[in-house]
Design an enzyme around this catalytic site. Structure first.
Site, PDB file in Angstrom:
ATOM      1  CG  ASP A 161      -1.846   1.104   1.339  1.00  0.00           C
ATOM      2  OD1 ASP A 161      -1.873   1.944   0.416  1.00  0.00           O
ATOM      3  OD2 ASP A 161      -2.574   1.180   2.345  1.00  0.00           O
ATOM      4  N   PRO A 168      10.887   6.941  -2.342  1.00  0.00           N
ATOM      5  CG  PRO A 168       9.877   7.362  -0.258  1.00  0.00           C
ATOM      6  CD  PRO A 168      10.305   8.031  -1.530  1.00  0.00           C
TER       7      PRO A 168
HETATM    8  N1  SAM Z   1      -3.534   4.922  -0.669  1.00  0.00           N
HETATM    9  C1  SAM Z   1      -2.408   5.623  -1.096  1.00  0.00           C
HETATM   10  C2  SAM Z   1      -2.265   5.807  -2.577  1.00  0.00           C
HETATM   11  O1  SAM Z   1      -2.388   4.841  -3.342  1.00  0.00           O
HETATM   12  O2  SAM Z   1      -2.071   6.948  -2.994  1.00  0.00           O
HETATM   13  C3  SAM Z   1      -1.184   5.149  -0.417  1.00  0.00           C
HETATM   14  C4  SAM Z   1      -1.290   5.560   1.021  1.00  0.00           C
HETATM   15  S1  SAM Z   1      -0.013   5.262   2.127  1.00  0.00           S
HETATM   16  C5  SAM Z   1      -0.081   6.806   2.980  1.00  0.00           C
HETATM   17  C6  SAM Z   1       1.502   5.203   1.231  1.00  0.00           C
HETATM   18  C7  SAM Z   1       2.700   5.109   2.164  1.00  0.00           C
HETATM   19  O3  SAM Z   1       3.763   4.381   1.556  1.00  0.00           O
HETATM   20  C8  SAM Z   1       3.307   6.470   2.536  1.00  0.00           C
HETATM   21  O4  SAM Z   1       2.974   6.769   3.860  1.00  0.00           O
HETATM   22  C9  SAM Z   1       4.827   6.282   2.340  1.00  0.00           C
HETATM   23  O5  SAM Z   1       5.584   6.819   3.388  1.00  0.00           O
HETATM   24  C10 SAM Z   1       4.923   4.749   2.292  1.00  0.00           C
HETATM   25  N2  SAM Z   1       6.130   4.229   1.629  1.00  0.00           N
HETATM   26  C11 SAM Z   1       6.662   4.638   0.449  1.00  0.00           C
HETATM   27  N3  SAM Z   1       7.781   3.920   0.190  1.00  0.00           N
HETATM   28  C12 SAM Z   1       7.950   3.039   1.226  1.00  0.00           C
HETATM   29  C13 SAM Z   1       8.917   2.037   1.517  1.00  0.00           C
HETATM   30  N4  SAM Z   1       9.957   1.797   0.702  1.00  0.00           N
HETATM   31  N5  SAM Z   1       8.769   1.314   2.675  1.00  0.00           N
HETATM   32  C14 SAM Z   1       7.720   1.544   3.506  1.00  0.00           C
HETATM   33  N6  SAM Z   1       6.778   2.500   3.275  1.00  0.00           N
HETATM   34  C15 SAM Z   1       6.883   3.222   2.148  1.00  0.00           C
END
Ligand code: SAM
Length: 287
Positions: A161, A168
Site C-alpha cells: 500500500d 522511496p
Molecule cells: N492509498 C495511497 C495511494 O495509493 O495513494 C497510499 C497511502 S499510504 C499513505 C503510502 C505510504 O507508503 C506512505 O505513507 C509512504 O511513506 C509509504 N512508503 C513509500 N515507500 C515506502 C517504503 N519503501 N517502505 C515503507 N513504506 C513506504
C-alpha cells in the site's frame, strides 16, 4: 505537483493532462519529513484529506473503497491467511481492514515515515482504531529492507500500500523486491499491490505484470475499483500468487464475513476481477 488557488486544493497528475480539485476550508497540518511533504486539509465535502508530495492519499469520504479493496479480495482468495505484512499504508486504513479478519494471526505494518502514522492518529483516528489490537505490529522502516531480512516461508499475504513508484516507493515495483516477496511467502502465498489508474498509468500496470511474472509468480491478475480522489477517479490493485491459480473466492466465508463493509461484497469481488476488453488485451500474458 499541487496548486492552492483561493480555497481549492488541486492535484495536477503529472504527464497526463489532468487535474483534480477539492474545495477546502483550511489547512490543518504541513510537514516536511526526511522522506516527503505531508499536508492535511479540511475540505468542504470530502472530510479530511491527506496529501503527500502534492498527491492525494486519503480522504475521510472515499477511503473505504480503497482500503476494503486492498484487504478483502486477497484475504478472501487466500485459503488460510494467517501472517500478513503491509508495506507502506501508514494511514493504517488497510491495517484496520486486515485486522477485521479473525483468521489473521499477525499483521505487521512497515511504514517508512512515522509522521504519516502520527498524523493519521491525530486527523484520521477512525482509521487507527485497531492499532492497539494485540495481533498488530507497527514498524517504522523501509519495507524493501524489511522483506530482504524476512525469513523464507514466513508470510501468507503481502499487501503493498505504497505511494507512486517514485522516491522511496520506486524499489517496491522492482524485480529484486518481488523475488524477496516470493521467498518470504509460504506456498499458496499472495501479494497485492496498488497499481495506479487503468486509464492513465498503463505502462506501470504492464511493467508490474511482466516484472511479477519474471520474478516467478505463477498467476497475476488486476482488479479495479473507483477511487474518486485519485487521478482519473479509477484505480487498480494487482494480485499475484506464488503458485499457479489453485482457488478462487472463498464465497461462503466472504458471504458470512463477521464485519460490515461499505464497498466490498462477494459480488463486488467477482466483478472487480472482470476486465474490459482493452485491459484484457493490455495485460494478456505473452504466449
Ligand atoms: N492509498 C495511497 C495511494 O495509493 O495513494 C497510499 C497511502 S499510504 C499513505 C503510502 C505510504 O507508503 C506512505 O505513507 C509512504 O511513506 C509509504 N512508503 C513509500 N515507500 C515506502 C517504503 N519503501 N517502505 C515503507 N513504506 C513506504
Amino acid at each position: 505537483m499541487s496548486a492552492l488557488d483561493d480555497n481549492w486544493f488541486t492535484e495536477i497528475a503529472q504527464g497526463t493532462g489532468t487535474a483534480f480539485s477539492l474545495r477546502i476550508r483550511r489547512k490543518l497540518a504541513d510537514e516536511q519529513t526526511p522522506y516527503q511533504h505531508i499536508e492535511i486539509y479540511e475540505t468542504t465535502d470530502f472530510g479530511r484529506l491527506m496529501v503527500i508530495d502534492g498527491c492525494t492519499m486519503v480522504s475521510s469520504r472515499d477511503n473505504f473503497i480503497y482500503h476494503e479493496m486492498m484487504a478483502h479480495p486477497v484475504l478472501y482468495t487466500h485459503a488460510a491467511p494467517r501472517d500478513v505484512l503491509i508495506i507502506g499504508g501508514g494511514d493504517c486504513g488497510t491495517l484496520r481492514e486486515v485486522l477485521r479478519h479473525p483468521e489473521v494471526g499477525t499483521a505487521v505494518q512497515v511504514e517508512i515515515d512515522e509522521r504519516v502514522t502520527r498524523l493519521a492518529e491525530q486527523f484520521f483516528p477512525e482509521l487507527c482504531e485497531l492499532n492497539d489490537d494485540p495481533r498488530a505490529t507497527l514498524h517504522f522502516g523501509d519495507g524493501i529492507q524489511w522483506l530482504k531480512d524476512a525469513p523464507a516461508d514466513s508470510l501468507d499475504v503481502v499487501i503493498v500500500d505504497s505511494t507512486d513508484p517514485i522516491g522511496p516507493a520506486e524499489g517496491l515495483f522492482s524485480h529484486p523486491f518481488y523475488v524477496d516477496c516470493l521467498r518470504a511467502l509460504r506456498p499458496g502465498g499472495m501479494v497485492v499491490q496498488q497499481s495506479e489508474s487503468p486509464l492513465l498509468h498503463q505502462k506501470i500496470l504492464v511493467d508490474m505484470h511482466t516484472t511479477l511474472r519474471g520474478a516467478g509468480f505463477g498467476d497475476v491478475r488486476t482488479l479495479q475499483f473507483p477511487q474518486p480522489i485519485y487521478p482519473s477517479g479509477w484505480w487498480s490493485a494487482t494480485v499475484a500468487r506464488k503458485d499457479e491459480a489453485v482457488a478462487g473466492l472463498r464465497e461462503a466465508d466472504a458471504q458470512a464475513r463477521p464485519f460490515e463493509t461499505r464497498y466490498y461484497s462477494p459480488e463486488i469481488h467477482r466483478a472487480a476481477f472482470v476486465l474490459p476488453p482493452f485491459l484484457q488485451a493490455l495485460l494478456a500474458a505473452p504466449s
